[in-house]
Design an enzyme around this catalytic site. Sequence first.
Site, short mmCIF file in Angstrom:
data_model
loop_
_atom_site.label_atom_id
_atom_site.label_comp_id
_atom_site.label_asym_id
_atom_site.label_seq_id
_atom_site.Cartn_x
_atom_site.Cartn_y
_atom_site.Cartn_z
N CYS A 2 1.13 -1.14 0.09
CA CYS A 2 0.09 -0.02 0.03
C CYS A 2 0.86 1.19 -0.06
O CYS A 2 2.03 1.31 0.07
CB CYS A 2 -0.84 0.05 1.18
N ARG A 50 -4.30 1.37 -1.89
CA ARG A 50 -4.09 -0.02 -1.71
C ARG A 50 -4.56 -0.78 -2.91
O ARG A 50 -5.31 -0.41 -3.80
CB ARG A 50 -4.80 -0.61 -0.34
N GLY A 79 2.55 -2.43 4.59
CA GLY A 79 3.38 -3.46 4.93
C GLY A 79 2.42 -4.71 5.70
O GLY A 79 1.36 -4.71 5.72
N GLU A 80 3.41 -5.67 6.15
CA GLU A 80 2.86 -6.60 6.92
C GLU A 80 3.09 -6.69 8.27
O GLU A 80 4.36 -6.37 8.55
CB GLU A 80 3.37 -8.09 6.31
N SER A 379 11.65 -13.75 -0.79
CA SER A 379 12.98 -13.52 -1.56
C SER A 379 14.06 -13.84 -0.48
O SER A 379 13.65 -13.57 0.64
CB SER A 379 12.91 -11.96 -2.08
#
Length: 617
Positions: A2, A50, A79-80, A379
């Site tokens: 977002c 978002r 973010g998370e 990643s």
Amino acid sequence: MCGITGWVAFDRDLTAEHDVLEAMTATQVCRGPDAGGVHLEPHAALGRRRPGAAGTDGGARPLSVEHDGRPLAVLALTGEVHNQRELRAELEAAGHRFRTRDAAEVVLLGYLEWGEGLAERLNGAYAFAIWDSRHEELLLVRDRLGVKPLHYHPTPDGVVFGSGVRAVLAHPAVRAVVDLDGLRELLSLTRTPGTTPYRGVHEVRPGHLVRVRRGGVTERRYWGLEAREHVDSLESTIATVRALLEDIVHRQLDSDLPLCSLLSGGLDSSALTALAAAALRRAGAGPLRTLAVDFTGRDEDLHPDPARSTPDGPYARMLARHVGAEHDVIALDAAELTELRRSHAVLRARDLPGGLADLDAALLLLFRRVRERAAVALSGEAADELFGGYPWFHDPAAIAADDFPWAARLDGGLAGPGSAPREQLLDADLVRKLDLAGHRRTQYREALAEVPHLPAADPVERRMREVSYLNLTRFSGVLLDRNERMSRAGGLEVRVPFCDHRLVQYVFNTPWAMKTFDGQQKSLLRAAVRDLLPAEVADRVKSAYPITADPRYPQLLRADLARLAAERTSPALELLDRRRLADALAPDTDPGSVRLGVDLALDLDVWLTEYRVTLEL
């Protein structure tokens, strides 16, 4: 993925500034193309963009909590948060009731419960702004390793902020001014935490929070690398790293959107892939989807060198078969890469010229292709900084140098052997004024002074602690920023498990002798996951990110430079040296030797024009 932005002004009524906030929020469409919204109060305005599927049911606007029809606090989050389940349970036990399943509500109610102490409780990659309507103050918070960006510009009566610097520059009171210090930062291969090339525009530093009150702006560190005595045995250390990795990967597999693992066949990505596949099997889910990248004709054209001795493809396929993954290869074409570079898409993703040339373009192209197959990707970024995988960790001359260990290896080497530094076409007087070598010495001294040490440490361990700290706080910022910006431009959410702060703190304090206990690179990581990998993959030496050279690219760049020089109206020409330009365009000049300089000159032209940059040099 977002984008957030906002404006706090204590001396004016922002409910009348809807158009300004909408314009700022619109700059973050690249981070949230599908939905957005704004929240306005007399002294605070917050915006958010978002993707259509981001979150679960929290909506697109900044989230607010009200009491008797009046807002208590408002949150804009990007973010998370990977420990939201535990935090939700704590908050419910404390009497809070949730309306949604969105992590944003966990963060907002967590602030109401714990205040700014919330930051120490979070695990994840995040950046957020909370406007506390009760006390009329703003809190800006960035994750511990700086995975997610957050910029701000203090004003006489408040602050302007945004995920991307473009959101800040969109405010009518903020000018895009770059002075000598800004240009030095732009041309550096080292990130100075908290700074940007734009005068007056700052980053919230990793692991820091910024509080904005009527009395001004203050900053506090809530997390940082600390020196702790490592008391675990080698066996216990390996087991702890394995347990941490299993927990981290398990948490980061939690996604409502299609997820994949980026797999190169190297140790870092193979470790994450194997751990993820095992976690899915234990949960009765799967198979894990893995995606690898290669360029058409790459393996046939590969000429082994110290950086890339073997092609990735066979190792990636081997690992995918070994863990039962659903594997696919994304083939990228060199000509397509050339067109992407010439379109300046990388510059617009970075909001700055320069960068890592072909490597940036290849990463952007890869993320665009991955997004066609998945929305979230794991990643292996930052494993080399953490476990000591880069060549300079093992180069006695680089370790002994009174400089950043990577500096000598990377200066002028980004475009391959024989290439000159990026500033090669800049005006000679400007280069002297910049004194980039002096700037780097200052950066190095400042960074070295921050390193936390143990008393009476062995000299070798002391120096390797410094090298690790420099890589984790100065070099990783370059690559994490690049990773975030290219993934955002590609519409992909990239998660980086090796940036979990628990793992970083633990491994940072592990003695170098343990990190290299068997004489190999990344011995500790390899030992922690060896039982999950084929021997050929576990013992493979580090290989650089795959790249290919389009033979047309240098000539096409030089043709673009010739057009720029002929126009005579480009603002970039004021920064360039006419004689060096002529030399670069000479028929007998090897185009490859001036690639970085030509890249920078062309990017400067677009950047100075599109971003309306004012140079004060």
